[in-house]
Design a protein around this motif. Structure first.
Motif, PDB file in Angstrom:
ATOM      1  N   MET A  42      -7.307  -4.496  -5.310  1.00  0.00           N
ATOM      2  CA  MET A  42      -7.578  -3.955  -3.980  1.00  0.00           C
ATOM      3  C   MET A  42      -7.229  -2.477  -3.942  1.00  0.00           C
ATOM      4  N   VAL A  43      -7.770  -1.771  -2.929  1.00  0.00           N
ATOM      5  CA  VAL A  43      -7.515  -0.339  -2.772  1.00  0.00           C
ATOM      6  C   VAL A  43      -6.224  -0.124  -1.976  1.00  0.00           C
ATOM      7  N   GLN A  44      -6.155  -0.722  -0.773  1.00  0.00           N
ATOM      8  CA  GLN A  44      -4.948  -0.638   0.055  1.00  0.00           C
ATOM      9  C   GLN A  44      -4.730  -2.012   0.693  1.00  0.00           C
ATOM     10  N   PRO A  45      -4.128  -2.953  -0.025  1.00  0.00           N
ATOM     11  CA  PRO A  45      -3.857  -4.259   0.587  1.00  0.00           C
ATOM     12  C   PRO A  45      -2.927  -4.084   1.785  1.00  0.00           C
ATOM     13  N   ASN A  46      -3.192  -4.855   2.846  1.00  0.00           N
ATOM     14  CA  ASN A  46      -2.453  -4.598   4.084  1.00  0.00           C
ATOM     15  C   ASN A  46      -1.943  -5.909   4.694  1.00  0.00           C
ATOM     16  N   GLY A  47      -2.655  -6.498   5.664  1.00  0.00           N
ATOM     17  CA  GLY A  47      -2.184  -7.756   6.241  1.00  0.00           C
ATOM     18  C   GLY A  47      -2.498  -8.927   5.321  1.00  0.00           C
TER      19      GLY A  47
ATOM     20  N   PRO B 273       0.844  -1.201   0.000  1.00  0.00           N
ATOM     21  CA  PRO B 273       0.000   0.000   0.000  1.00  0.00           C
ATOM     22  C   PRO B 273       0.877   1.248   0.000  1.00  0.00           C
ATOM     23  N   SER B 274       0.247   2.408   0.133  1.00  0.00           N
ATOM     24  CA  SER B 274       1.015   3.655  -0.015  1.00  0.00           C
ATOM     25  C   SER B 274       1.261   4.380   1.305  1.00  0.00           C
ATOM     26  N   TYR B 275       0.913   3.771   2.435  1.00  0.00           N
ATOM     27  CA  TYR B 275       0.965   4.501   3.710  1.00  0.00           C
ATOM     28  C   TYR B 275       2.349   5.076   4.027  1.00  0.00           C
ATOM     29  N   GLY B 276       3.385   4.376   3.650  1.00  0.00           N
ATOM     30  CA  GLY B 276       4.731   4.830   4.002  1.00  0.00           C
ATOM     31  C   GLY B 276       5.258   5.961   3.151  1.00  0.00           C
ATOM     32  N   ILE B 277       4.536   6.300   2.055  1.00  0.00           N
ATOM     33  CA  ILE B 277       4.964   7.434   1.228  1.00  0.00           C
ATOM     34  C   ILE B 277       3.888   8.519   1.157  1.00  0.00           C
ATOM     35  N   ASP B 278       2.781   8.308   1.881  1.00  0.00           N
ATOM     36  CA  ASP B 278       1.713   9.309   1.878  1.00  0.00           C
ATOM     37  C   ASP B 278       2.086  10.546   2.687  1.00  0.00           C
ATOM     38  N   SER B 279       2.978  10.394   3.648  1.00  0.00           N
ATOM     39  CA  SER B 279       3.389  11.513   4.506  1.00  0.00           C
ATOM     40  C   SER B 279       4.764  11.193   5.064  1.00  0.00           C
TER      41      SER B 279
END
Ligand code: MG
Length: 302
Positions: free
Chosen positions: A174-179, A136-142
């Protein structure tokens, strides 16, 4: 912890928990804890505190907690491969890495199609030694959990690293695949979607995919379950095929057919969990600022 902190939704769950077993607070002081993985050979557990850019280690024999690595390139999810090595998802390096037996660090994957990955989030290893991870993109979103940067991939997907090193994309709906986790026989792949963080009408869910006979791809994706409290993030499967997922109010346990069996309620949202201890019957929970554990009458598959 009071017995009322267990919610029994199905009679089967009463046999899977010990109502007199409290939740142990093993450590507190994190900002967003994630990525617990237990190492039976050394009887210790490592986990991430992502915004504080550190990996911590809890020693089961002494109960002591120490910093394992800091800075750590904002590591998130971890797993243990079949050779006992630590495999890590790193936001800031936008890669999946492995610590070898001699302590050196190997980059397992950091790009696809000539473009950098987004920010690998969680990782598992199959019995054929292939490594599967979400991006997913969480680590580059901010800058909070990594370094803010533009996305180079065309979306957020799930990838497989073949033992040869070849990287393939295995899930792209998927939108934000995670676990993610496999069923005990590895014929099913479960992946959580936390896409509601970016798309308000994306219902938080666990997706289920059928793994191809050769273990190299998946098909027939369906919605397995939806979350009624916050978001599913990390998840694990027990030896009977029950799915134990993190959620906004604790841990939710589902039967293989998707029936909600019960919940373990915690005071803070749980981001991820793993089975550990010599019998793999102790759940370790990364619950926002704390590391918790609770004994259950179930065994993790690995
Ligand atoms: Mg995660």
């Amino acid at each position: 912890m009071a017995a009322s902190d267990y919610e029994i939704h199905d009679a089967r769950f009463a046999g899977m928990i010990f109502e007199n077993a409290g939740i142990d607070v093993l450590w507190s002081g994190g900002r967003w804890c994630e990525g617990p993985t237990y190492f039976p050979a050394g009887r210790y557990l490592v986990w991430s505190d992502i915004p504080n850019d550190r990996v911590l280690r809890w020693d089961e024999a002494s109960g002591h907690v120490a910093t394992f690595e800091q800075p750590c390139r904002n590591q998130n999810g971890h797993t243990r491969d079949r050779q006992g090595r630590l495999v890590a998802c790193e936001h800031r390096s936008r890669s999946v890495t492995r610590i070898e037996h001699d302590g050196t660090r190997t980059v397992v994957a950091d790009g696809f199609g000539g473009r950098r990955l987004n920010s690998p989030n969680d990782v598992i290893v199959r019995s054929d030694d292939s490594i599967w991870f979400t991006d997913p993109s969480y680590g580059i979103d901010s800058d909070y959990e990594g370094d803010a940067a533009p996305m180079e991939q065309d979306g957020r997907h799930v990838y497989r690293v073949d033992p040869s090193g070849a990287l393939t994309r295995v899930v792209s709906d998927m939108v934000q695949p995670n676990g993610l986790a496999f069923s005990p026989d590895e014929t099913l792949l479960y992946v959580t979607d936390t896409g509601r963080t970016h798309v308000p009408d994306c219902a938080p869910r666990i997706r289920q995919y059928r793994v191809a006979a050769d273990g190299r791809s998946v098909a027939d994706g369906t919605d397995f379950v939806f979350c009624d409290a916050g978001l599913f993030d990390g998840l694990r499967v027990d030896a009977a095929g029950n799915v134990w997922s993190s959620a906004g109010d604790g841990v939710h346990c589902f039967a293989p057919d998707g029936t909600l069996l019960g919940k373990i309620r915690t005071g803070e949202p749980v981001a991820n969990l793993c089975f550990g201890g010599p019998k793999r019957n102790r759940l370790f929970l990364c619950a926002t600022s704390t590391l918790l554990s609770v004994y259950v009458n179930a065994r993790g598959v690995s």
